[in-house]
Scaffold this active site. Structure first.
Site, PDB file in Angstrom:
ATOM      1  N   LYS A  74       1.692 -16.092 -34.324  1.00  0.00           N
ATOM      2  CA  LYS A  74       1.311 -14.700 -34.100  1.00  0.00           C
ATOM      3  C   LYS A  74       1.551 -14.331 -32.636  1.00  0.00           C
ATOM      4  O   LYS A  74       0.855 -14.801 -31.745  1.00  0.00           O
ATOM      5  CB  LYS A  74      -0.154 -14.443 -34.436  1.00  0.00           C
ATOM      6  CG  LYS A  74      -0.410 -12.938 -34.534  1.00  0.00           C
ATOM      7  CD  LYS A  74      -1.828 -12.536 -34.312  1.00  0.00           C
ATOM      8  CE  LYS A  74      -2.196 -12.458 -32.854  1.00  0.00           C
ATOM      9  NZ  LYS A  74      -1.537 -11.386 -32.077  1.00  0.00           N
ATOM     10  N   GLU A 129      -5.040 -23.212 -24.075  1.00  0.00           N
ATOM     11  CA  GLU A 129      -4.547 -23.048 -22.707  1.00  0.00           C
ATOM     12  C   GLU A 129      -5.060 -21.693 -22.253  1.00  0.00           C
ATOM     13  O   GLU A 129      -4.623 -20.662 -22.754  1.00  0.00           O
ATOM     14  CB  GLU A 129      -3.022 -23.127 -22.708  1.00  0.00           C
ATOM     15  CG  GLU A 129      -2.461 -23.484 -21.346  1.00  0.00           C
ATOM     16  CD  GLU A 129      -2.102 -22.254 -20.564  1.00  0.00           C
ATOM     17  OE1 GLU A 129      -2.992 -21.752 -19.844  1.00  0.00           O
ATOM     18  OE2 GLU A 129      -0.964 -21.790 -20.683  1.00  0.00           O
ATOM     19  N   CYS A 176      -1.175 -17.277 -15.958  1.00  0.00           N
ATOM     20  CA  CYS A 176      -2.444 -17.994 -16.063  1.00  0.00           C
ATOM     21  C   CYS A 176      -2.678 -18.898 -14.863  1.00  0.00           C
ATOM     22  O   CYS A 176      -3.801 -19.106 -14.446  1.00  0.00           O
ATOM     23  CB  CYS A 176      -2.502 -18.779 -17.356  1.00  0.00           C
ATOM     24  SG  CYS A 176      -1.038 -19.769 -17.640  1.00  0.00           S
ATOM     25  N   GLU A 180     -10.759 -13.929 -13.052  1.00  0.00           N
ATOM     26  CA  GLU A 180      -9.305 -13.854 -13.197  1.00  0.00           C
ATOM     27  C   GLU A 180      -8.905 -12.380 -13.281  1.00  0.00           C
ATOM     28  O   GLU A 180      -9.271 -11.678 -14.218  1.00  0.00           O
ATOM     29  CB  GLU A 180      -8.883 -14.590 -14.468  1.00  0.00           C
ATOM     30  CG  GLU A 180      -7.387 -14.608 -14.677  1.00  0.00           C
ATOM     31  CD  GLU A 180      -6.967 -15.387 -15.915  1.00  0.00           C
ATOM     32  OE1 GLU A 180      -7.576 -15.191 -16.984  1.00  0.00           O
ATOM     33  OE2 GLU A 180      -6.028 -16.185 -15.819  1.00  0.00           O
TER      34      GLU A 180
END
Ligand code: NAI
Ligand code: MG
Length: 827
Positions: free
Chosen positions: A192, A266, A300, A397
């Site tokens: 997906k 992750e 990331c 983040e």
């Protein structure tokens, strides 16, 4: 403008990449993209679509299908069906398919790159020179693994159907990171893509058709988080491989808890970029550009915290601002721009909000003097100074082109600041002193550390996080294990030889085991009665004197500790005789034990030789008291003495096994294209919670404790609830074997209660659990708090006597994490 003026300003004009071929592709597919199921482009069962937008213009590119329950069902069914043949397809054939996919990607590289830039907003320079070449590289690399499978992983089996859920920041690259290793190892995939960026996934499926990939091996269902959730919950999916936000990672951890589904996550990061005063500052400036302005900072592992040694901070910041002034933000298809568009309005909004918050919390933002285009979703490069380490912009983040600068004075302060985050994905360390840089690299808790470099990736090197950045690795040999089952697991439960197990029927029973009273207080009368019947054979009092009470305690920080609860639980032999009592451990005892385990962290840096010596010494001292242990085991479990002696011998051998392994579970140097070394080091995870089942209570205990401590972890172990005395007797052996205090802590009591406390504890880094499925679920659920690594040893339950199930590399792998340290060389 005259030539002389151009030489003066060094300005250059636009250099647009043609969008025409990508436009043609879009027109050919208009108005909406299909799903890809069983090798066919299909329309979704329910005609629900949404727009995929070009973030540089805000204009829709094409419609994308929102796959629903029936579509996901179709895709999973196709993948299951295809699995039967695909997993039996010889490695060489799979290698050819993967090689074919790599070729297709290369042949259509430019179309893929342009489409990716249009859909995501990333600069064409990056999609063309970084994303797409790495995609091809990933398929080539894994074609090689498919070829080498039989030789390098004999007897291993694929996990099954993989549900891959990927983010929007590197759409096709993340597809490759999941699809290549999954297919190479014989799994089939339902992928997906992220809702903002589904286009290249569908184009890739067309290439897969051309490569002749068999039907059902790869399926793609587009849609948003709801489609993702359908995949996560589908019982026909054996593994979820996820990249995305920590928040959704947590949801998925909870949703899959207890299902037996494998999981790799992750997640996010807040990676430090550490600059020492002897670093080459001009290189550092270019490093920062790469670290935080690559892909608009939507990376990331973006180096989003700039930690600079105080003496050079003013000079570095000045040069950085000068460089920022010359960065170009604009049309992603312009080959001369540095920073493209932010993927979507929500993301842009999030960046703006966090920048405002940074300002409100007292930090000082700096942005170049020029203005961004206003048509699409653009945000200028932003540098924050006067940042407090605990402030929002230093902790959260941002996932945008925003860097927060802080200063430090000493190396230890740098390390402390670097680790001052719940994440642990990556770090950059800049210094001309390579000794110090490597020292710092080892001290930073992160899955990847780049020395004098940043954002280097390669298929040969595993990528993944420590701590709340997730678990599992993608790339290299270390990444393949995520998609493989061990040979004994693959053979199914027959291998467990359940007939001969002393606890075949109830070793994993859900009911509280009969040997120990569930309520700590009630049984006193009964226990006293039992005592009246005489003592167990190995504890006969001499000549009619009353026995001196022997009270096994808990073992915390090298000291014998009474339970905080003040309660004991009675341990009875199978025939009901009283054998003794152990402490009823509670939350407080676990807390103390975890604290002691943390205090013993020096164990991680003890030499492997030293750890080996101690494991051998434990074996030696256990052997000296062997008869006593065997007799105790026999009385406790009711098994024949000969059987107990065999368990004792196997335990001694297991200790030897990990004494042997302690200095042999080497890391490696990966063959990446870097001119330098990519060092994959095995590091301990930290503090581990080990929860034992009731099978072979002595051997089972040592089977978990020995590999964990051999690799440098410190542990809090909960021994068999039913037969705890085997483990409590062991602490006397530990005490005489030079094991430093706090390395092994033992808390006795109710397994499920203690397991839960350990799984919830934010200072526990990993939990291994052997016990009933319901307990496994509870542990996996609770582990989502700090995203700790978990390893379930319940499916199927293990026969600890069988070395294939009870020892070896898989235990070492689960007791370590891989840190990849990239060290370029050359002048
Ligand atoms: P997200 O985590 O929601 O999206 C990642 C993928 O998960 C997408 O394919 C999405 O459709 C899917 N998803 C969402 N909810 C799901 C659910 N309940 N079950 C299964 N799948 C689900 O990330 P999003 O919303 O796009 O971005 C939010 C923030 O996450 C960003 O601002 C950034 O901070 C972070 N992020 C981190 C990434 C990384 O690589 N570490 C990648 C993308 C986002
Ligand atoms: Mg888009």
């Amino acid at each position: 403008m005259s030539v002389a003026e151009i030489f003066q300003s060094m300005a250059y004009g636009p250099a647009p990449e043609s969008a025409a071929p990508a436009q043609e592709w879009l027109e050919a597919h208009a108005p909406a993209l299909p799903l890809f199921i069983n090798n066919r482009m299909v329309t979704p069962r329910e005609a629900t679509y949404f727009d995929s937008v070009n973030p540089a213009t805000g204009q829709p590119l094409i419609k994308v299908a929102q796959a629903g329950t029936a579509d996901v069902e179709d895709a999973v069914r196709a993948a299951r069906e295809a699995l039967k043949d695909w997993k039996r397809t010889p490695g060489h054939l799979r290698a050819r398919y993967l090689y074919g996919l790599a070729r297709q990607v290369q042949k259509h590289a430019r179309l893929l790159a342009v489409l990716e830039s249009m859909d995501n907003g990333k600069p064409i320079r990056e999609s063309r020179d970084i994303d797409i070449p790495l995609v091809a590289r990933h398929f080539y690399h894994h074609a090689g693994w498919a070829q080498l499978m039989d030789e390098e992983f004999p007897g291993h089996e694929p996990v099954g159907v993989v549900g891959a859920i990927i983010p929007w920041n590197f759409p096709l690259l993340m597809l490759a990171w999941k699809v290549a290793p999954a297919l190479a190892t014989g799994n089939t995939v339902v992928l997906k893509p992220a809702e903002f960026t589904s286009l290249t996934a569908i184009l890739f499926c067309e290439l897969a058709q051309r490569a002749g990939l068999p039907p059902g091996v790869l399926n793609v269902v587009t849609g948003d988080g709801q489609t993702g959730a359908l995949l996560v919950e589908h019982p026909g999916v054996d593994k979820i491989a996820f990249t995305g936000s920590t928040e959704v990672g947590r949801l998925i951890r909870r949703a899959t808890a207890g299902s037996g589904k494998c999981l790799s996550l992750e997640l996010g990061g807040k990676s430090p970029f550490v600059v020492f005063d002897d670093a080459d500052l001009d290189s550092v400036v270019e490093g920062v550009v790469d670290a935080i302005w690559f892909n608009q900072g939507q990376v990331c592992c973006a180096g989003s915290r700039l930690l600079v040694q105080e003496g050079v901070a003013p000079r570095l910041l000045e040069r950085l601002r000068a460089r920022m002034e010359h960065l170009r933000v604009g049309d992603p298809l312009d080959k001369a721009i540095d920073i493209g568009a932010i993927v979507a309005p929500v993301q842009l909004e999030k960046i703006r909000r966090l920048v405002e918050q940074g300002r409100a919390e007292g930090a000082t933002p700096w942005q170049p003097s020029w203005a961004c285009p206003t048509d699409g979703y653009f945000f200028p490069p932003t540098l924050f100074t006067d940042v407090a380490p605990a402030s929002t912009i230093a902790q959260v983040e941002i996932f945008g082109p925003v860097i927060a600068a802080m200063t430090f004075r000493t190396k230890s302060e740098a390390v402390a600041l670097a680790n001052n985050t719940p994440y642990g994905l990556a770090a950059s360390v800049w210094s001309e002193n390579i000794n110090m840089a490597l020292d710092v690299a080892r001290a930073i808790k992160a899955g990847t550390v780049w020395i004098n470099s940043t954002n280097l990736f390669d298929a040969a090197s595993g990528f993944g996080g420590y701590r709340e950045s997730g678990f599992g690795r993608e790339g290299g040999r270390e990444g393949l294990h995520e998609y493989l089952r061990e040979p004994w697991e693959a053979q199914g439960t027959e291998a467990a030889g359940s007939e001969t197990l002393p606890l075949a029927a109830n070793g994993h029973g859900e009911a509280p085991s009969s040997g120990v009273d569930a309520t700590a207080t009630a049984p006193l009368a009964e226990a006293d009665g039992a005592r009246g019947n005489g003592h167990s054979s190995d504890e006969l009092p001499p000549l009619g004197l009353p026995a001196i009470d022997r009270t096994p305690k808990m073992f915390i920080g090298g000291k014998q500790a009474r339970p905080d609860s003040g309660y004991s639980r009675t341990v009875l032999a199978p025939d009901g005789r009283y054998l003794g009592e152990v402490g009823e451990g509670n939350r407080k005892d676990i807390r103390n034990a975890v604290e002691a385990a943390h205090a013993a962290s020096g164990w991680a840096t003890a030499t492997a030789h030293n750890r080996a010596q101690i494991l051998y010494y434990i074996a030696e001292n256990l052997s000296t008291r062997g008869q006593e242990f065997a007799a105790r085991l026999a009385t406790m479990t009711g098994q024949p003495l000969a059987e107990a002696e065999r368990e004792l011998e196997a335990t001694i051998e297991r200790l030897f096994c990990y004494g042997g392994w302690a200095d042999k579970y080497d890391g490696s140097v990966h063959a990446t294209p870097l001119r330098g070394l990519t060092i994959a080091a095995h590091e301990p995870i930290g503090v581990m919670g080990l929860i034992c089942d009731d099978r072979q209570p002595l051997l089972g205990f040592v089977s978990l404790v020995a590999p964990a401590i051999a690799m440098g972890n410190t542990v809090v172990a909960v021994p068999s609830e039913r037969y705890p005395l085997a483990a409590t007797d062991l602490y006397q052996v530990f005490e005489t074997s030079d094991l430093p205090p706090g390395v092994v802590n033992i808390v006795t009591g109710a397994r499920e209660t203690l397991a839960r406390v350990l799984a919830e504890h934010d200072d526990v880094d990993a939990v291994w659990y052997a016990g009933p499925d319901s307990g496994a679920r509870q542990v996996e659920l609770a582990s989502a708090g700090n995203m700790k690594r978990t390893w379930m040893l319940n499916r199927p339950p293990r026969d600890w006597r069988d070395p294939a199930q009870g020892q070896g590399r898989s235990f070492l792998r689960e007791a370590t994490q891989v840190k990849n340290i990239w060290v370029p060389y050359g002048d």
